[in-house]
Design an enzyme around this catalytic site. Structure first.
Site, PDB file in Angstrom:
ATOM      1  N   ARG A   1      -3.798  -6.176  12.851  1.00  0.00           N
ATOM      2  CA  ARG A   1      -2.657  -5.254  12.773  1.00  0.00           C
ATOM      3  C   ARG A   1      -2.622  -4.439  14.068  1.00  0.00           C
ATOM      4  O   ARG A   1      -3.498  -3.611  14.306  1.00  0.00           O
ATOM      5  CB  ARG A   1      -2.778  -4.331  11.565  1.00  0.00           C
ATOM      6  CG  ARG A   1      -2.706  -5.061  10.232  1.00  0.00           C
ATOM      7  CD  ARG A   1      -2.473  -4.074   9.086  1.00  0.00           C
ATOM      8  NE  ARG A   1      -3.594  -3.175   8.891  1.00  0.00           N
ATOM      9  CZ  ARG A   1      -3.498  -1.993   8.283  1.00  0.00           C
ATOM     10  NH1 ARG A   1      -2.322  -1.562   7.846  1.00  0.00           N
ATOM     11  NH2 ARG A   1      -4.567  -1.242   8.114  1.00  0.00           N
TER      12      ARG A   1
ATOM     13  N   GLN B   1       4.699   3.720   7.985  1.00  0.00           N
ATOM     14  CA  GLN B   1       4.337   3.101   9.262  1.00  0.00           C
ATOM     15  C   GLN B   1       5.536   2.623  10.063  1.00  0.00           C
ATOM     16  O   GLN B   1       5.480   2.569  11.290  1.00  0.00           O
ATOM     17  CB  GLN B   1       3.369   1.943   9.009  1.00  0.00           C
ATOM     18  CG  GLN B   1       2.041   2.411   8.438  1.00  0.00           C
ATOM     19  CD  GLN B   1       1.005   1.321   8.360  1.00  0.00           C
ATOM     20  OE1 GLN B   1       0.842   0.515   9.274  1.00  0.00           O
ATOM     21  NE2 GLN B   1       0.276   1.273   7.257  1.00  0.00           N
TER      22      GLN B   1
ATOM     23  N   ASP C   1       9.290   3.067   1.535  1.00  0.00           N
ATOM     24  CA  ASP C   1       8.110   3.741   2.061  1.00  0.00           C
ATOM     25  C   ASP C   1       7.992   3.383   3.536  1.00  0.00           C
ATOM     26  O   ASP C   1       7.560   2.286   3.895  1.00  0.00           O
ATOM     27  CB  ASP C   1       6.876   3.286   1.277  1.00  0.00           C
ATOM     28  CG  ASP C   1       5.572   3.834   1.838  1.00  0.00           C
ATOM     29  OD1 ASP C   1       5.606   4.566   2.839  1.00  0.00           O
ATOM     30  OD2 ASP C   1       4.508   3.519   1.269  1.00  0.00           O
TER      31      ASP C   1
ATOM     32  N   LYS D   1       2.642   9.592   8.379  1.00  0.00           N
ATOM     33  CA  LYS D   1       1.929   9.099   9.552  1.00  0.00           C
ATOM     34  C   LYS D   1       2.546   9.557  10.874  1.00  0.00           C
ATOM     35  O   LYS D   1       2.278  10.641  11.356  1.00  0.00           O
ATOM     36  CB  LYS D   1       1.788   7.580   9.485  1.00  0.00           C
ATOM     37  CG  LYS D   1       0.849   7.116   8.360  1.00  0.00           C
ATOM     38  CD  LYS D   1       0.546   5.652   8.436  1.00  0.00           C
ATOM     39  CE  LYS D   1      -0.388   5.190   7.325  1.00  0.00           C
ATOM     40  NZ  LYS D   1      -1.778   5.605   7.520  1.00  0.00           N
TER      41      LYS D   1
ATOM     42  N   GLU E   1       7.739  -1.388   1.322  1.00  0.00           N
ATOM     43  CA  GLU E   1       7.660  -1.117   2.756  1.00  0.00           C
ATOM     44  C   GLU E   1       8.524  -2.143   3.487  1.00  0.00           C
ATOM     45  O   GLU E   1       8.463  -3.333   3.160  1.00  0.00           O
ATOM     46  CB  GLU E   1       6.223  -1.271   3.250  1.00  0.00           C
ATOM     47  CG  GLU E   1       5.169  -0.466   2.500  1.00  0.00           C
ATOM     48  CD  GLU E   1       3.786  -1.071   2.671  1.00  0.00           C
ATOM     49  OE1 GLU E   1       3.075  -0.644   3.611  1.00  0.00           O
ATOM     50  OE2 GLU E   1       3.418  -1.964   1.878  1.00  0.00           O
TER      51      GLU E   1
ATOM     52  N   TRP F   1       0.860  -1.183   0.000  1.00  0.00           N
ATOM     53  CA  TRP F   1       0.000   0.000   0.000  1.00  0.00           C
ATOM     54  C   TRP F   1       0.897   1.233   0.000  1.00  0.00           C
ATOM     55  O   TRP F   1       1.705   1.434   0.906  1.00  0.00           O
ATOM     56  CB  TRP F   1      -0.893   0.022   1.238  1.00  0.00           C
ATOM     57  CG  TRP F   1      -1.904   1.134   1.185  1.00  0.00           C
ATOM     58  CD1 TRP F   1      -1.684   2.465   1.435  1.00  0.00           C
ATOM     59  CD2 TRP F   1      -3.288   1.015   0.829  1.00  0.00           C
ATOM     60  NE1 TRP F   1      -2.843   3.181   1.258  1.00  0.00           N
ATOM     61  CE2 TRP F   1      -3.846   2.315   0.882  1.00  0.00           C
ATOM     62  CE3 TRP F   1      -4.094  -0.055   0.475  1.00  0.00           C
ATOM     63  CZ2 TRP F   1      -5.187   2.562   0.610  1.00  0.00           C
ATOM     64  CZ3 TRP F   1      -5.426   0.194   0.209  1.00  0.00           C
ATOM     65  CH2 TRP F   1      -5.968   1.485   0.271  1.00  0.00           C
TER      66      TRP F   1
END
Length: 447
Positions: free
Chosen positions: A408, A251, A248, A277, A215, A142
């Site tokens: 998650r 998170q 990326d 984030k 990610e 994502w």
């Protein structure tokens, strides 16, 4: 103390939401949320719920952190928003502070609002630097909702809109339990999987491979931790093809994994790093960081990415305050310690309940994979959804992925030990009181 929305008409709000709010693809929760404070969210029905999604994996320091709130107030009054070419102290200071936390090769930064924007900018920077246009992403990934970023992701958001941006190619996600690439001992052979994936990329490519974007932990795809050595191998593949490696870290960045940045779990430096984030603790802020070499080439070739809120001083001041708090309060070490404690508790639950197929993650970014109950035909999605609803009733908010069948867990890194213990107790009670979780007896455990 009276709160902003202490007395609201739930039914009226729900009706107005149905009438006036556009559905953007995520069904609204049944509750009306009227407050978020510390590590909790509160509903209009007076429920206090421990928030283990940190908002949308963003409120790294918890909700309404007093120092962050005070920074927002001061800058809203004195230095909030400027034209994009106007320099301001917080922007320069955040750039300096961020680069000083990073290794050589990540030397220059600029700031945007969202993760989508930062990935959009990173991909365009890679394209103009290499003079090529094909972008490779991982299955289950994502990266955002804008044209270039959504084209490089493979979890969702692609269907129904006609062709994606040309030149998008996919590598298989390194899934520890579902990958068909196995060693003789049945362990995951991620190296063979990655090499095979690149053989397919090479076959599909028109000869214009510009970048790979990944990610360090594939979050939406099920908290898939890239195996140790994966990023190093990926970097070798990139260099062999003249591609840039974009990480990326929407998170994984800023302490969550027990390192300041997720790539620090391996001895590699990406060509471009994106952050969002947690950098803004829920305030819209993202960053793109790259090398002097790439930055210089971008300047010479006319790289252009000017948005309404590029390098906004208020947002930059928030990011600077977040970094100050994380470093001062030693929250990197805190996330590592709490993460180990959380994993230990979850591994114990895994030994007690057969529905838990895997526990994985790093620091305070952890996934619990739910397996189906094959004898009864009960699906993993049905079991997990029931567990999630039960946990919510008991006072714990989590996100259960309806595609990956994975919980998650991303609690604020300011979580206390008592809050962590409470969360584990809630999980156990929810597992105990939900059908088809397959609790093991003492005989099963060989006790």
């Amino acid at each position: 103390m009276s709160h902003l929305y202490a007395n609201v008409d739930d039914e009226s709000l729900r009706q107005d939401a149905e009438t006036f709010l556009l559905d953007y693809g995520m069904p609204f929760q049944k509750d009306i949320f009227v407050r978020a404070s510390g590590n909790y969210v509160f509903t209009s029905s007076k429920a206090q719920i421990l928030d283990w999604t940190s908002g949308q994996m963003s409120s790294l320091l918890g909700h309404g952190h007093p120092e962050v709130a005070n920074t927002i107030l001061k800058h809203a009054l004195e230095l909030d928003h400027l034209y994009g070419d106007m320099l301001s102290p917080p922007v320069v200071q955040l750039g300096k502070r961020l680069v000083q936390l990073l290794p050589d090769g990540l030397d220059k930064a600029f700031f945007l609002s969202t993760g989508s924007e930062s990935n959009e900018a990173a991909i365009k920077l890679a394209k103009i630097y290499t003079g090529k246009f094909e972008v490779v992403g991982l299955g289950g990934s994502w990266h955002g909702m804008t044209g270039t970023s959504v084209g490089a992701q493979y979890h969702g958001g692609r269907s129904g809109y006609g062709p994606m941006m040309p030149g998008n190619l996919m590598l298989p996600a390194p899934h520890p339990t579902k990958s068909v690439f196995r060693n003789p001992d049945n362990s995951h052979n991620w190296k063979a999987e990655l090499d095979y994936g690149f053989s397919l990329v090479d076959a599909a490519s028109c000869g214009s491979l510009a970048a790979v974007i990944v990610e360090p932990i594939i979050s939406s795809g099920g908290i898939l931790v890239l195996p140790y050595g994966y990023l190093q191998a990926l970097k070798i593949h990139c260099e062999a093809r003249g591609m840039l490696l974009i990480l990326d870290e929407a998170q994984t960045g800023i302490a969550r994994t027990g390192k300041m940045f997720g790539f620090q779990h391996e001895e590699i430096v990406p060509d471009i790093l994106t952050l969002s984030k947690g950098l803004g603790n829920g305030f819209p802020l993202s960053a793109v960081v790259t090398s002097n070499k790439v930055a210089q080439a971008g300047q010479e070739k006319g790289f252009f990415f000017c948005t309404t809120h590029v390098n906004d001083p208020l947002a930059a001041a928030v990011g600077l305050k977040v970094l100050d708090v994380v470093i001062r309060d030693k929250l990197v070490d805190r996330a590592a310690y709490l993460g180990a404690r959380l994993r230990s508790g979850l591994e114990l639950l895994k030994r007690r309940y057969g529905c838990i197929g895997d526990v994985r993650g790093r620091g305070l970014m952890v996934g619990i994979e739910i397996f189906p109950d094959l004898p009864t035909g009960q699906s993993a999605i049905a079991i997990g959804s029931t567990i999630a609803e039960r946990m919510r009733t008991l006072g714990l908010w989590t996100h259960f992925s309806m595609t990956a069948a994975v919980f998650r867990l991303s609690p604020p890194i300011t979580t206390t030990e008592s809050q962590l213990d409470f969360a584990l107790e809630v999980m156990e009670e929810a597992l105990k009181s939900t059908p088809h979780t397959r609790p093991f007896t003492r005989l099963h455990l060989n006790l």
